[in-house]
Motif scaffolding. Structure first.
Motif, mmCIF file in Angstrom:
data_model
loop_
_atom_site.group_PDB
_atom_site.id
_atom_site.type_symbol
_atom_site.label_atom_id
_atom_site.label_comp_id
_atom_site.label_asym_id
_atom_site.label_seq_id
_atom_site.Cartn_x
_atom_site.Cartn_y
_atom_site.Cartn_z
ATOM 1 N N THR A 72 11.177 0.357 17.799
ATOM 2 C CA THR A 72 10.108 0.490 16.714
ATOM 3 C C THR A 72 10.084 -0.483 15.665
ATOM 4 O OG1 THR A 72 10.039 3.006 16.879
ATOM 5 C CG2 THR A 72 9.006 1.955 14.923
ATOM 6 N N VAL A 73 8.636 -1.154 15.550
ATOM 7 C CA VAL A 73 8.442 -2.422 14.708
ATOM 8 C C VAL A 73 8.230 -2.040 13.340
ATOM 9 C CG1 VAL A 73 7.315 -4.636 14.479
ATOM 10 C CG2 VAL A 73 8.087 -3.611 16.618
ATOM 11 N N VAL A 74 8.744 -2.373 12.361
ATOM 12 C CA VAL A 74 8.167 -2.226 11.222
ATOM 13 C C VAL A 74 7.699 -3.604 10.380
ATOM 14 C CG1 VAL A 74 9.022 -1.256 8.695
ATOM 15 C CG2 VAL A 74 10.148 -0.201 10.763
ATOM 16 N N PRO A 75 6.622 -3.775 10.409
ATOM 17 C CA PRO A 75 6.101 -5.066 9.619
ATOM 18 C C PRO A 75 6.291 -5.095 8.608
ATOM 19 C CG PRO A 75 4.733 -4.172 11.399
ATOM 20 C CD PRO A 75 5.221 -3.203 11.142
ATOM 21 N N VAL A 76 6.734 -6.018 7.730
ATOM 22 C CA VAL A 76 7.048 -6.143 6.115
ATOM 23 C C VAL A 76 6.079 -7.158 5.483
ATOM 24 C CG1 VAL A 76 8.643 -6.293 4.323
ATOM 25 C CG2 VAL A 76 9.377 -5.266 6.387
ATOM 26 N N PRO A 77 5.182 -6.879 4.947
ATOM 27 C CA PRO A 77 4.130 -7.875 4.186
ATOM 28 C C PRO A 77 4.886 -9.128 3.463
ATOM 29 C CG PRO A 77 3.102 -5.631 4.089
ATOM 30 C CD PRO A 77 4.733 -5.490 4.335
ATOM 31 N N PRO A 78 4.556 -10.256 3.870
ATOM 32 C CA PRO A 78 5.528 -11.298 3.011
ATOM 33 C C PRO A 78 5.159 -11.455 1.587
ATOM 34 C CG PRO A 78 3.753 -12.174 4.610
ATOM 35 C CD PRO A 78 3.761 -10.872 4.848
ATOM 36 N N ASP A 79 4.159 -10.788 1.083
ATOM 37 C CA ASP A 79 3.739 -10.920 -0.299
ATOM 38 C C ASP A 79 4.204 -9.409 -0.884
ATOM 39 O OD1 ASP A 79 1.898 -9.155 0.830
ATOM 40 O OD2 ASP A 79 0.099 -9.802 -0.271
ATOM 41 N N SER A 80 5.152 -8.597 -0.132
ATOM 42 C CA SER A 80 5.622 -7.584 -0.913
ATOM 43 C C SER A 80 6.551 -7.770 -2.010
ATOM 44 C CB SER A 80 6.463 -6.659 0.169
ATOM 45 O OG SER A 80 5.355 -6.150 0.990
ATOM 46 N N GLY A 81 6.372 -7.145 -3.165
ATOM 47 C CA GLY A 81 7.410 -7.274 -4.219
ATOM 48 C C GLY A 81 8.884 -6.575 -3.728
ATOM 49 N N VAL A 82 9.863 -6.886 -4.540
ATOM 50 C CA VAL A 82 11.167 -6.319 -4.345
ATOM 51 C C VAL A 82 11.342 -4.909 -4.263
ATOM 52 C CG1 VAL A 82 13.477 -6.219 -5.276
ATOM 53 C CG2 VAL A 82 12.210 -8.481 -5.299
ATOM 54 N N ALA A 83 10.601 -4.166 -5.058
ATOM 55 C CA ALA A 83 10.709 -2.877 -5.068
ATOM 56 C C ALA A 83 10.238 -2.298 -3.840
ATOM 57 C CB ALA A 83 10.016 -2.211 -6.393
ATOM 58 N N LEU A 459 -13.087 -8.685 -9.548
ATOM 59 C CA LEU A 459 -12.795 -7.447 -8.965
ATOM 60 C C LEU A 459 -11.582 -7.365 -8.598
ATOM 61 C CD1 LEU A 459 -16.224 -6.007 -7.087
ATOM 62 C CD2 LEU A 459 -15.806 -5.733 -9.619
ATOM 63 N N PRO A 460 -10.662 -6.421 -9.022
ATOM 64 C CA PRO A 460 -9.397 -6.356 -8.447
ATOM 65 C C PRO A 460 -9.279 -5.994 -6.898
ATOM 66 C CG PRO A 460 -9.705 -4.336 -9.574
ATOM 67 C CD PRO A 460 -11.034 -5.204 -9.996
ATOM 68 N N ARG A 461 -8.551 -6.538 -6.277
ATOM 69 C CA ARG A 461 -8.538 -6.460 -4.481
ATOM 70 C C ARG A 461 -7.205 -6.391 -4.220
ATOM 71 N NH1 ARG A 461 -13.928 -7.083 -2.439
ATOM 72 N NH2 ARG A 461 -15.402 -7.808 -3.821
ATOM 73 N N ASN A 462 -6.978 -5.975 -3.139
ATOM 74 C CA ASN A 462 -5.648 -5.888 -2.391
ATOM 75 C C ASN A 462 -5.832 -7.078 -1.420
ATOM 76 O OD1 ASN A 462 -7.059 -5.056 -0.290
ATOM 77 N ND2 ASN A 462 -6.383 -2.860 -0.263
ATOM 78 N N MET A 464 -6.256 -7.051 1.657
ATOM 79 C CA MET A 464 -7.408 -7.010 2.684
ATOM 80 C C MET A 464 -8.862 -7.382 2.175
ATOM 81 S SD MET A 464 -6.320 -6.805 5.495
ATOM 82 C CE MET A 464 -7.711 -6.305 6.388
ATOM 83 N N GLY A 465 -8.946 -7.446 0.865
ATOM 84 C CA GLY A 465 -10.060 -7.451 0.273
ATOM 85 C C GLY A 465 -10.563 -6.388 -0.099
ATOM 86 N N LYS A 466 -10.072 -5.367 -0.186
ATOM 87 C CA LYS A 466 -10.739 -3.861 -0.670
ATOM 88 C C LYS A 466 -10.436 -4.138 -2.180
ATOM 89 C CE LYS A 466 -9.767 -1.428 3.574
ATOM 90 N NZ LYS A 466 -9.222 -0.221 3.963
ATOM 91 N N VAL A 467 -11.707 -3.403 -2.779
ATOM 92 C CA VAL A 467 -11.678 -3.294 -4.244
ATOM 93 C C VAL A 467 -10.580 -2.279 -4.586
ATOM 94 C CG1 VAL A 467 -13.016 -2.759 -6.348
ATOM 95 C CG2 VAL A 467 -13.610 -4.326 -4.347
ATOM 96 N N GLN A 468 -9.887 -2.287 -5.416
ATOM 97 C CA GLN A 468 -8.936 -1.153 -6.153
ATOM 98 C C GLN A 468 -9.578 -0.408 -6.990
ATOM 99 O OE1 GLN A 468 -5.753 -4.249 -6.476
ATOM 100 N NE2 GLN A 468 -4.540 -2.753 -4.830
ATOM 101 N N LYS A 469 -10.343 0.469 -6.652
ATOM 102 C CA LYS A 469 -11.119 1.355 -7.767
ATOM 103 C C LYS A 469 -10.135 2.074 -8.739
ATOM 104 C CE LYS A 469 -15.580 1.564 -5.387
ATOM 105 N NZ LYS A 469 -16.714 2.303 -5.018
ATOM 106 N N THR A 470 -9.213 2.418 -8.301
ATOM 107 C CA THR A 470 -8.123 2.992 -9.073
ATOM 108 C C THR A 470 -7.783 2.149 -10.680
ATOM 109 O OG1 THR A 470 -6.326 2.167 -7.966
ATOM 110 C CG2 THR A 470 -7.128 4.663 -7.539
ATOM 111 N N ARG A 471 -7.797 0.854 -10.205
ATOM 112 C CA ARG A 471 -7.559 0.154 -11.364
ATOM 113 C C ARG A 471 -8.743 0.113 -12.335
ATOM 114 N NH1 ARG A 471 -5.166 -5.219 -8.936
ATOM 115 N NH2 ARG A 471 -5.420 -5.886 -11.157
ATOM 116 N N LEU A 472 -9.916 0.261 -11.736
ATOM 117 C CA LEU A 472 -11.231 0.022 -12.467
ATOM 118 C C LEU A 472 -11.565 1.499 -13.253
ATOM 119 C CD1 LEU A 472 -13.621 -1.361 -10.049
ATOM 120 C CD2 LEU A 472 -12.743 -2.558 -11.864
ATOM 121 N N ARG A 473 -10.998 2.553 -12.752
ATOM 122 C CA ARG A 473 -10.890 3.678 -13.255
ATOM 123 C C ARG A 473 -9.873 3.952 -14.358
ATOM 124 N NH1 ARG A 473 -11.267 8.174 -8.843
ATOM 125 N NH2 ARG A 473 -11.899 9.500 -10.350
ATOM 126 N N GLY A 474 -8.915 3.250 -14.297
ATOM 127 C CA GLY A 474 -7.918 3.294 -15.526
ATOM 128 C C GLY A 474 -8.313 2.700 -16.901
#
Length: 474
Positions: A72-83, A459-462, A464-474
């Motif tokens: 099984t392959v577990v792809p790890v995004p290269p921009d992931s933080g340490v945590a 606009l805050p995006r991840n 993939m370019g998706k807007v992170q609306k939870t950050r707008l609502r915060g």
């Protein structure tokens, strides 16, 4: 179970280019086989392997080699933080890294990838329920969850898209998507390789890079709305896509003005599709269908969809009424790794997967995604309002470059509609806010107009370019 790459072994004349490195299908399979032999030598101790999923040929060979080894392959995004990396590795417990590991290996050994390595390609037999991937969610509602994608889902999903898009080994796919999720890795790498077709990963997905890929013979293009928007703003490069066979957009809704501008520049009506890590692609606009802005198509082969109200009643397929979207079919995942509670919660008693998205379905079966139930379904003054409809309308105003609409708590209305707007020029003032509010009220209905317009620089995006609306609502 079916070998994912059977057609690639018979491919002739197509090449795979990633990270500036080009390989022929025989060399690619032989290099992957060498990796598979090295991984197999560690079995049965190794059940899963981690891949530091940089946009390189080493990543592609690492993934193919691990799949050939039957792990099984577990792809790890290269921009992931340490945590985040620590959580993914602790949750999935891979036996080693395959390919170039990150600077911090987190105590894991690694199997190197040698692009010049060669061995006989003999993929290990696995069952249809074998998990080929653990893909981690974005973690917007807590720690990322590991989505178990079995072989049966990959085969069913890729073959259904090949049928819907008339995708064959004669096509050359071009894109610049990251290689650690469904869009870029499963569709964007395994898709063309399963069919024996060509792949040209352009690196950074710029208008110039897509135009160059078109001139190099690419016939099929994948992109997210942000990429397509930039191409629409670069007519000298967009026109190079005229001879392409199909342009595909996904991962978020494509704004209608971008759709219309691309049609004007390229002659193509961009096809959209809908899916998620847990379901792969379940709905897609067909290559022989009539693409329309805001609509993501019809269910792919083998997939069924339905809409439900909050109390479980059917929602009419009239193209306007919105409801919770549920799906079932062979493309669905096998559950969340180590999360039996979360797995059980997302299924209905009669076997449908709750996507968490809200949609409308037209009488002819076409789907329109309103958005996430948690952030895009606004309940204001007794009305159920889809944020996506308001966003599409606002994007039709010449002063609006980008926007996101959310519902914020309101003592009187329950929720009030708030539009976050990136203006095209410096005229971001009260007069423009009033103009935009009136524009929505005139184009749609009075109760759908924003009660507040907030101008922002971006606009805050991840990733993939998706807007992170939870950050707008915060």
């Amino acid at each position: 179970m079916t070998d994912l790459l059977g057609a690639l072994a018979q491919s002739r004349g197509r090449t795979v280019t990633v990270g500036g490195t080009t390989m022929t299908p025989p060399d690619l399979l032989a290099a992957a086989a060498a990796v598979a032999d090295a991984v197999t030598g560690r079995l049965p101790a190794v059940e899963r392997v981690a891949v530091h999923a940089t946009p390189t040929m080493e990543t592609v060979v690492a993934v193919l080699g691990a799949l050939a080894a039957g792990v099984t392959v577990v792809p790890v995004p290269p921009d992931s933080g340490v945590a985040e990396v620590r959580h993914v590795l602790a949750d999935s417990a891979p036996g080693c890294w395959v390919g170039e590991p990150p600077a911090d290996r987190h105590g894991l050994d690694h199997v190197p990838v040698d692009l010049a390595g060669r061995a006989s390609y003999r993929p290990r037999e696995v069952g249809e329920d074998h998990a080929d991937f653990v893909l981690y969610t974005s973690g917007t509602t807590g720690l990322p969850k590991g989505v178990l994608l079995p072989r049966r889902a990959l085969v069913a999903g890729l073959d259904a898209l090949a049928e819907a898009w008339a995708w064959t080994g004669d096509d050359v796919l071009a894109h610049g998507l990251p290689l650690f999720h469904v869009h870029g890795l499963v569709l964007g790498v395994l898709g063309p390789l399963r069919l024996g077709g060509g792949l040209l990963h352009v690196g950074r997905p710029t208008p110039e890079a897509y135009a160059e890929a078109a001139r190099a013979g690419a016939t099929l293009f994948f992109g997210v709305p942000t990429v397509w928007g930039r191409i629409a703003d670069a007519p000298e490069h967009a026109k190079a896509l005229t001879d392409a066979r199909l342009l595909v957009s996904g991962s978020a809704a494509l704004p209608a003005p971008v759709f219309e501008r691309l049609e004007e520049l390229t002659g193509h009506r961009v096809v959209e599709r809908y899916g998620m890590s847990e379901t792969l692609i379940t709905v897609a606009t067909r290559a022989d269908g009539s693409a329309r802005p805001g609509w993501v198509g019809v269910p792919v082969a083998g997939v069924e969809t339905r809409l439900r109200t909050d109390d479980g009643a059917d929602v009419p397929h009239d193209g306007e009424s919105a409801g919770a979207l549920e799906v079932r079919g062979p493309t669905l995942f096998a559950g969340y790794l180590n999360r039996h509670d979360a797995t059980a919660a997302c299924w209905t008693d009669d076997g449908w997967f709750r996507t968490g998205d809200v949609a409308a379905i037209a009488p002819d079966g076409r789907h329109r995604i309103v958005g996430r139930a948690s952030v895009d379904l606004i309940k204001s003054g007794g009305y159920r309002i889809g944020a996506g409809e308001i966003e599409s309308t606002l994007l039709g105003h010449p002063a609006v470059a980008e926007c996101a609409v959310v519902g914020l708590p309101d003592a009187d209305l329950g929720q009030r509609i708030v539009a976050f707007v990136v203006a095209r020029d410096a005229r971001a003032d009260d007069a423009l806010a009033a103009e935009l509010t009136a524009y929505v009220g005139a184009e749609l209905s009075a109760h759908k107009r924003p009660r507040e317009v907030r101008f922002v620089d971006a606009l805050p995006r991840n990733e993939m370019g998706k807007v992170q609306k939870t950050r707008l609502r915060g």
